[in-house]
Design a protein around this motif. Sequence first.
Motif, short mmCIF file in Angstrom:
data_model
loop_
_atom_site.label_atom_id
_atom_site.label_comp_id
_atom_site.label_asym_id
_atom_site.label_seq_id
_atom_site.Cartn_x
_atom_site.Cartn_y
_atom_site.Cartn_z
N GLY A 1 0.83 -1.23 0.00
CA GLY A 1 0.00 0.00 0.00
C GLY A 1 0.85 1.26 0.00
N ALA B 1 -1.26 5.45 -1.90
CA ALA B 1 -1.10 5.70 -0.45
C ALA B 1 -1.82 6.97 -0.02
CB ALA B 1 0.39 5.80 -0.11
N SER C 1 -2.33 7.29 3.86
CA SER C 1 -2.07 7.41 5.30
C SER C 1 -0.66 7.94 5.53
CB SER C 1 -2.22 6.04 5.97
OG SER C 1 -1.21 5.18 5.49
N TYR D 1 1.35 6.78 7.58
CA TYR D 1 2.19 5.58 7.68
C TYR D 1 2.74 5.21 6.30
CZ TYR D 1 3.10 0.51 8.03
OH TYR D 1 3.65 -0.74 7.96
N HIS D 2 1.83 5.04 5.31
CA HIS D 2 2.27 4.63 3.98
C HIS D 2 3.06 5.72 3.27
CE1 HIS D 2 -0.88 1.21 3.55
NE2 HIS D 2 0.33 0.69 3.67
N SER E 1 2.32 -7.78 2.98
CA SER E 1 0.92 -7.66 3.37
C SER E 1 0.85 -7.89 4.89
CB SER E 1 0.15 -8.75 2.60
OG SER E 1 -1.14 -8.87 3.05
N GLU F 1 -6.59 5.92 11.19
CA GLU F 1 -5.94 5.67 9.88
C GLU F 1 -5.69 4.19 9.63
OE1 GLU F 1 -3.56 9.22 7.78
OE2 GLU F 1 -2.36 7.82 8.93
N ASN F 2 -5.41 3.46 10.71
CA ASN F 2 -5.16 2.02 10.53
C ASN F 2 -6.44 1.31 10.10
OD1 ASN F 2 -2.57 2.56 11.25
ND2 ASN F 2 -2.73 1.79 13.34
N ARG G 1 -8.76 2.77 8.32
CA ARG G 1 -8.96 3.15 6.91
C ARG G 1 -8.10 2.26 6.00
NH1 ARG G 1 -7.68 8.98 5.79
NH2 ARG G 1 -8.55 8.55 3.76
N MET G 2 -6.88 1.94 6.46
CA MET G 2 -6.02 1.05 5.65
C MET G 2 -6.63 -0.35 5.58
SD MET G 2 -2.09 2.20 6.40
CE MET G 2 -2.05 2.10 8.17
N ILE H 1 -9.44 -0.60 3.05
CA ILE H 1 -8.98 -0.76 1.66
C ILE H 1 -8.59 -2.22 1.42
CG2 ILE H 1 -7.18 -0.08 -0.03
CD1 ILE H 1 -8.98 2.26 0.65
N TYR I 1 -5.71 -5.62 2.14
CA TYR I 1 -4.29 -5.89 1.88
C TYR I 1 -4.21 -6.99 0.84
CZ TYR I 1 -3.18 -3.06 5.95
OH TYR I 1 -3.06 -2.02 6.83
#
Length: 288
Positions: free
Chosen positions: A102, A107, A109, A111-112, A135, A245-246, A248-249, A252, A254
């Motif tokens: 991601g 991307a 976030s 993080y990404h 992943s 945010e985690n 939200r990831m 999406i 993995y």
Amino acid sequence: MNILLIGATGFIGRNIASALAATGHQVTPMSRQNGIDFSTMTSPAHWLPHLKGIDAVINCVGIIGETATQRFEPLHTLAPSALFRACHETGVRRVLQISALGADETAFSAYHLSKRAADNILRSLDLDWFVLRPSLIYGKGGKSADLFMRLARLPLLTVIGDGSQKLQPVHISDVVATVLQCLTSREVKRTLDILGTETFTFTEWLQWMRRAQGLQPAPVMRIPFWLAMLTARLASPLSPMLRPENLRMLQIGYWADVKPLVDFLGRKPLPVEPHLFFSNVDTIRRAS
Ligand SMILES: NC(=O)c1ccc[n+]([C@@H]2O[C@H](COP(=O)([O-])OP(=O)(O)OC[C@H]3O[C@@H](n4cnc5c(N)ncnc54)[C@H](OP(=O)(O)O)[C@@H]3O)[C@@H](O)[C@H]2O)c1
């Protein structure tokens, strides 16, 4: 080879260290437990003394959420970028960066994005580089793997929305196998997504984890996405993993195309089996 392994005390780092030692490599471990705080290593000059006699560098440092002292920008972007530039300066050609699935053009976030910024610096340098994007990793001893195993033990499984988020989890031993292959591969300058061949919904994955723990399937409670986000916001002081945010990831998912990894490894990643949830590279090596 003499290998500088940064983040050697983490889930991925420990497993890589063990596999490297078993295959006769010399490992120099680095992390705060070895006296080096990455957030202070933001200039190439900081890295030069650590690169003497080193043949390859593997970076496994990362955080899933920020705290007062652990910030994405220094840890995911500034320190690794300085490290990669120092490798270029000193001729340490082989550099492996553990990024995350991601951390690409999609991307969104912090993080990404902070991971992708360092990945891009590495790709811009004339080095034998590998950007590895795992992943969701499962196996014994992973922090997020343990959290999901605990969630799966609850009598009522809580999922976000309809729980249909798409996941292709990968076992830690396949992450390590990919790293080992990158150390000797003549195919360099590669970005590789590391994931399993099987696709699960989030609900199926939790039920799989119950099965692995000897439990019957549990009923599922669906929480609307907005409520999950609100809960994560309120609970976020409890753990860096509980950040909106985690979620939200996770929403999406993995997943990605596994074929490039299969071609690179010359085999498929391990199919999911109950015992693998309790296995790491050591237990797999002892069993084979
Ligand atoms: N686990 C997964 O499912 C997964 C999936 C995709 C990508 N990744 C990525 O892979 C990387 C490693 O993941 P992991 O599961 O092994 O994480 P982990 O178990 O939390 O390990 C993190 C490592 O980073 C080190 N570290 C953290 N802050 C540091 C600092 N300020 N200075 C120096 N070292 C520091 C830790 O060592 P000390 O605490 O000793 O400093 C530890 O060795 C992360 O970038 C993560 O985002 C993980």
